[in-house]
Scaffold this motif. Structure first.
Motif, mmCIF file in Angstrom:
data_model
loop_
_atom_site.group_PDB
_atom_site.id
_atom_site.type_symbol
_atom_site.label_atom_id
_atom_site.label_comp_id
_atom_site.label_asym_id
_atom_site.label_seq_id
_atom_site.Cartn_x
_atom_site.Cartn_y
_atom_site.Cartn_z
ATOM 1 N N GLU A 183 123.654 -23.305 48.736
ATOM 2 C CA GLU A 183 122.420 -23.838 49.103
ATOM 3 C C GLU A 183 121.631 -24.083 50.348
ATOM 4 O OE1 GLU A 183 122.723 -28.051 47.428
ATOM 5 O OE2 GLU A 183 122.361 -27.110 45.227
ATOM 6 N N ASN A 184 120.491 -23.902 50.580
ATOM 7 C CA ASN A 184 119.804 -24.181 51.553
ATOM 8 C C ASN A 184 119.728 -25.435 52.155
ATOM 9 O OD1 ASN A 184 118.692 -23.357 53.961
ATOM 10 N ND2 ASN A 184 116.480 -23.237 53.048
ATOM 11 N N VAL A 185 120.908 -26.266 52.399
ATOM 12 C CA VAL A 185 120.637 -27.593 53.044
ATOM 13 C C VAL A 185 121.679 -27.787 54.300
ATOM 14 C CG1 VAL A 185 120.685 -28.785 51.044
ATOM 15 C CG2 VAL A 185 122.802 -28.094 51.576
ATOM 16 N N SER A 186 121.128 -28.522 55.357
ATOM 17 C CA SER A 186 121.722 -28.465 56.608
ATOM 18 C C SER A 186 122.663 -29.751 56.480
ATOM 19 C CB SER A 186 120.674 -28.749 57.792
ATOM 20 O OG SER A 186 119.701 -29.678 57.241
ATOM 21 N N LYS A 187 123.690 -29.761 57.517
ATOM 22 C CA LYS A 187 124.572 -30.778 57.481
ATOM 23 C C LYS A 187 124.018 -32.254 57.798
ATOM 24 C CE LYS A 187 126.484 -30.449 61.980
ATOM 25 N NZ LYS A 187 127.797 -29.990 62.682
ATOM 26 N N ARG A 188 124.426 -33.261 57.109
ATOM 27 C CA ARG A 188 124.206 -34.679 57.182
ATOM 28 C C ARG A 188 122.748 -34.690 56.639
ATOM 29 N NH1 ARG A 188 127.161 -34.472 62.065
ATOM 30 N NH2 ARG A 188 129.465 -35.114 61.595
ATOM 31 N N GLU A 189 122.185 -33.994 55.898
ATOM 32 C CA GLU A 189 120.932 -34.358 55.338
ATOM 33 C C GLU A 189 120.707 -35.658 54.833
ATOM 34 O OE1 GLU A 189 118.675 -30.413 54.529
ATOM 35 O OE2 GLU A 189 118.637 -31.511 52.874
ATOM 36 N N GLY A 190 119.634 -36.332 54.680
ATOM 37 C CA GLY A 190 119.685 -37.707 53.765
ATOM 38 C C GLY A 190 119.827 -37.417 52.410
ATOM 39 N N PRO A 191 119.611 -38.526 51.800
ATOM 40 C CA PRO A 191 119.424 -38.275 50.241
ATOM 41 C C PRO A 191 118.302 -37.598 49.729
ATOM 42 C CG PRO A 191 120.209 -40.574 50.997
ATOM 43 C CD PRO A 191 119.699 -39.805 52.172
ATOM 44 N N CYS A 192 118.179 -36.927 48.690
ATOM 45 C CA CYS A 192 117.199 -36.337 48.090
ATOM 46 C C CYS A 192 117.215 -36.646 46.626
ATOM 47 C CB CYS A 192 117.064 -34.647 48.217
ATOM 48 S SG CYS A 192 115.792 -33.866 47.226
ATOM 49 N N ILE A 193 116.270 -37.446 46.534
ATOM 50 C CA ILE A 193 116.279 -37.820 44.811
ATOM 51 C C ILE A 193 114.928 -37.476 44.126
ATOM 52 C CG2 ILE A 193 116.569 -39.943 43.264
ATOM 53 C CD1 ILE A 193 117.958 -41.284 45.637
ATOM 54 N N HIS A 194 114.976 -36.681 43.071
ATOM 55 C CA HIS A 194 113.756 -36.383 42.625
ATOM 56 C C HIS A 194 112.909 -37.376 42.249
ATOM 57 C CE1 HIS A 194 115.517 -31.919 42.059
ATOM 58 N NE2 HIS A 194 115.049 -32.310 43.289
ATOM 59 N N LEU A 195 113.466 -38.368 41.401
ATOM 60 C CA LEU A 195 112.876 -39.619 40.963
ATOM 61 C C LEU A 195 112.212 -40.295 41.997
ATOM 62 C CD1 LEU A 195 113.007 -40.446 37.972
ATOM 63 C CD2 LEU A 195 114.670 -42.278 38.630
#
Lengths: 312, 359
Positions: free
Chosen positions: A67-79
């Protein structure tokens, strides 16, 4: 005839309300904290059992290249308004680009495992020591209880740290250390129970009938120690989980990449200012688990302790 | 009472010796060679032999234990292997940090825990009671180090430009120096004397020292640095004290003499504090004594989080570095602290309840 019926119904009623287990169970279910603790615990056990099904990602495999995520990225909640085209990570991504939510879910397995195994071991050894100490008395009692005093005159976590240093870091050794440190509490509980019933007539009767010491201890005396042991054990599980997490936090328990909550906190603790989510969630998980056991233990104590019958 | 105190102290000796023997043996069982740990893996056998002779590690363990016990009686805890300095000096430097931290935490726990417990008992089943008891339950379930990290995040980062900002690490800010009170007062002792060690120890209690020297900048700075670690360390004792106060008060409040006191027209407040609380105090004081152990254990974690060079952290570091003399000395000090705390508790019973006679 009519009087007979009356007597019968009264007898039946008395019998029902005097059944110890029924009474205890009813009292347990009257304790709000016990019910809450039990529900919470049931929920945690379900999570631990079905971690594979619930967890969206592998707890150990990094997401690099997936996946295209970087380290220590914050939460991503669709809701909560995170763009739909980005992958959802309820608790963010950790320092090794792994889904924190999946790791926290898997962590419940370690905590429950730690709690149950250490306390079972400590209860087993503590019961043997306490029973021998209380039943035979004299020198046995003196030696065992003084040894327990030495163990107790010492902050449990420090003693556990020392024992782990001797055995070497690792989850299994940390478990053993925590179990050893917990033994004195159970030894004392059992010893107290043994002492309180040792001189009772039914014990002498059993002895007069030719019962062996082993038989008397196991069948006549130790059953008395079960209720306080259950209460103490439930509360002890909470302490054991806290101590195990602390050892892992210090780098002496479970080693990375194990998804153990204390280890997760320990590896990311310097990132608290840049990635607080990595510290917040594992700690909150520890707290909830320990809280569940403490509430249940408190409820059990109130339900089992006969002195508290008329309160509340 | 003096006879009782002396007898209790004498009774503590076997326990202390037991602890000493246990830690001595345990620390010798820690795998790894202190020589290799100190001088590096490339140290030759010859160098290591000299190293072992220097620290007395070449003798059999029982002999080492005997020599060590003899030295302790003379007040000599040996030399730290890692720092190559006398352990006594390191104790003088480190112990005050932990004492300050521990006492502040205990103070917070008592000053908040007891009133919360009383309020909870008096207003039983009210919303205040529920909130206090839920809070207490959460308090005992919280990992100390986690709370510490969260507090550091909130007070050092989120509240950065507000008056509520608090420093997340250390005992004093960079540039702030605590001048020992004996220097300000112009006292002079020979460096190795016992009196020098004692004043040095006192001057390392920064808050006390700055009060003596009236250096308010240092005082403010030291207190600011102490707030977060003390709060983190105090949560578990606070919760336990609050719960104990509540149940002890509930037990007393349902007694007949409380009803009698109210019936003869005494103020509710008088009854609660003079009649009820005084009688409920005994188990509360007992539990406070037991918390001293919790504080020492928590100090390892709190000191690690907040970068405080105290007893807990050095002990943890010494265990991993196999610095035997430090492990032994600090363990004994902690055990002694525990024994003394419990002795104080037992002695205080006489003042709380005049019916108690110490035999």
């Amino acid at each position: 005839m009519v009087t007979d019926l009356k007597v019968n119904s009264i007898k039946q009623k008395d019998y029902r309300s005097n059944s110890l287990w029924r009474l205890t169970l009813r009292r347990i279910f009257r304790q709000r904290s016990a019910i809450f603790g039990m529900t919470l615990l049931g929920f945690l056990i379900l999570i631990a059992i079905f971690a594979e099904v619930i967890a969206p990602y592998d707890p150990i495999q990094p997401l690099i290249g997936i996946e295209n995520v970087s380290k220590r990225e914050g939460p991503c909640i669709h809701l909560f308004g995170c763009p739909k085209d980005r992958p959802q990570h309820l608790m963010g991504v950790d320092g090794n680009v792994r889904d924190q939510f999946s790791r926290v879910l898997y962590g419940s397995r370690y905590s429950l495992y730690v709690g149950f195994t250490t306390v079972s071991f400590a209860i087993l050894v503590g019961t043997i020591l306490g029973a021998v100490s209380g039943y035979f008395g004299g020198w046995w009692d003196n030696i065992i209880m003084r040894l327990m005093d030495v163990l107790m005159a010492f902050p449990s976590l420090l003693l556990a740290i020392t024992i782990v240093s001797v055995l070497g870091p690792g989850l299994e050794n940390a478990l053993l250390a925590i179990a050893i440190v917990a033994i004195p509490v159970y030894a004392r509980v059992v010893r107290a129970s043994v002492l309180s019933v040792k001189e009772q007539a039914y014990v002498s009767a059993s002895l007069a009938l030719g019962g062996s010491h082993f038989h008397i201890l196991l069948r006549r005396i130790l059953p008395n120690a079960i209720p306080p042991l259950i209460v103490q054990g439930t509360l002890g599980i909470g302490t054991a989980i806290l101590d195990a997490a602390a050892l892992s936090f210090l780098g002496l328990g479970a080693q990375p990449p194990t998804p153990e909550w204390g280890t997760m906190l320990g590896t990311e603790r310097n990132q608290v200012f840049t990635a607080p989510h990595l510290v917040f969630f594992p700690g909150a998980a520890i707290m909830i688990t320990v809280l569940a056991f403490n509430l249940l233990g408190d409820g059990l104590r109130d339900a089992i302790d006969p002195r508290l019958t008329h309160q509340k | 009472m003096i006879a009782y105190t002396i007898r209790r102290l004498l009774l503590a000796i076997p326990v202390m010796v037991g602890i000493l023997v246990v830690t001595f043996t345990l620390s010798r069982l820690i795998p790894g060679d202190p020589c290799k740990a100190m001088l590096g893996e490339k140290a030759t056998a010859e160098v290591c032999d000299r190293f072992r002779t220097q620290y007395g590690l070449d003798k059999p363990i029982p002999v080492q234990l005997g020599i060590y016990m003899g030295n302790i009686l003379k007040g000599d805890f040996g030399m730290s292997i890692r720092f190559s300095r006398p352990v006594t000096i390191i104790l003088i430097e480190r112990l005050p940090t932990t004492i300050e931290l521990g006492l502040t935490s205990l103070m917070i726990a008592v000053l908040v825990g007891i009133p919360a417990g009383i309020l909870s008992a008096v207003k039983r089943n009210s919303i205040i009671d529920v909130i206090t008891m839920v809070g207490a339950n959460i308090g005992v379930s919280m990992p100390v180090y986690w709370l510490g990290l969260i507090l550091a995040y909130v007070f050092a980062l989120l509240l950065k430009d507000t008056p509520f900002w608090l420093p997340p690490t250390g005992r004093l800010s960079a540039g702030v120096v605590s001048v020992p009170f004996y220097q300000v007062l112009g006292w002079d002792f020979p460096k190795e004397s016992l009196r020098f060690h004692i004043v040095e120890f006192i001057s390392n209690l920064y808050i006390l020292n700055s009060l003596i020297t009236r250096d308010w900048t240092v005082l403010k700075d030291a207190v600011q640095h102490l707030i977060l670690p003390s709060i983190a360390l105090s949560t578990i004792p606070l919760a336990i004290i609050a719960r104990m106060t509540r149940s002890s008060m509930l037990e007393v409040l349902k007694q007949d003499y409380i009803r009698a006191a109210r019936a003869k027209g005494l103020l509710r407040r008088t009854v609660i504090f003079k009649h009820a609380f005084r009688n409920a105090l005994l188990p509360i004081v007992t539990i406070i004594g037991i918390q001293v152990g919790t504080l020492f254990a928590g100090a390892v974690l709190t000191e690690t989080i907040f970068g405080l060079a105290g007893v807990g952290r050095i002990l943890f570091e010494a265990i991993t570095a196999r610095d035997f003399p430090i492990i032994q000395a600090f363990t004994v000090v902690i055990a002694a602290g525990y024994v003394i705390a419990n002795l104080i508790v037992d002695l205080s019973y006489v003042f709380i309840d005049p019916r108690i006679r110490l035999e």
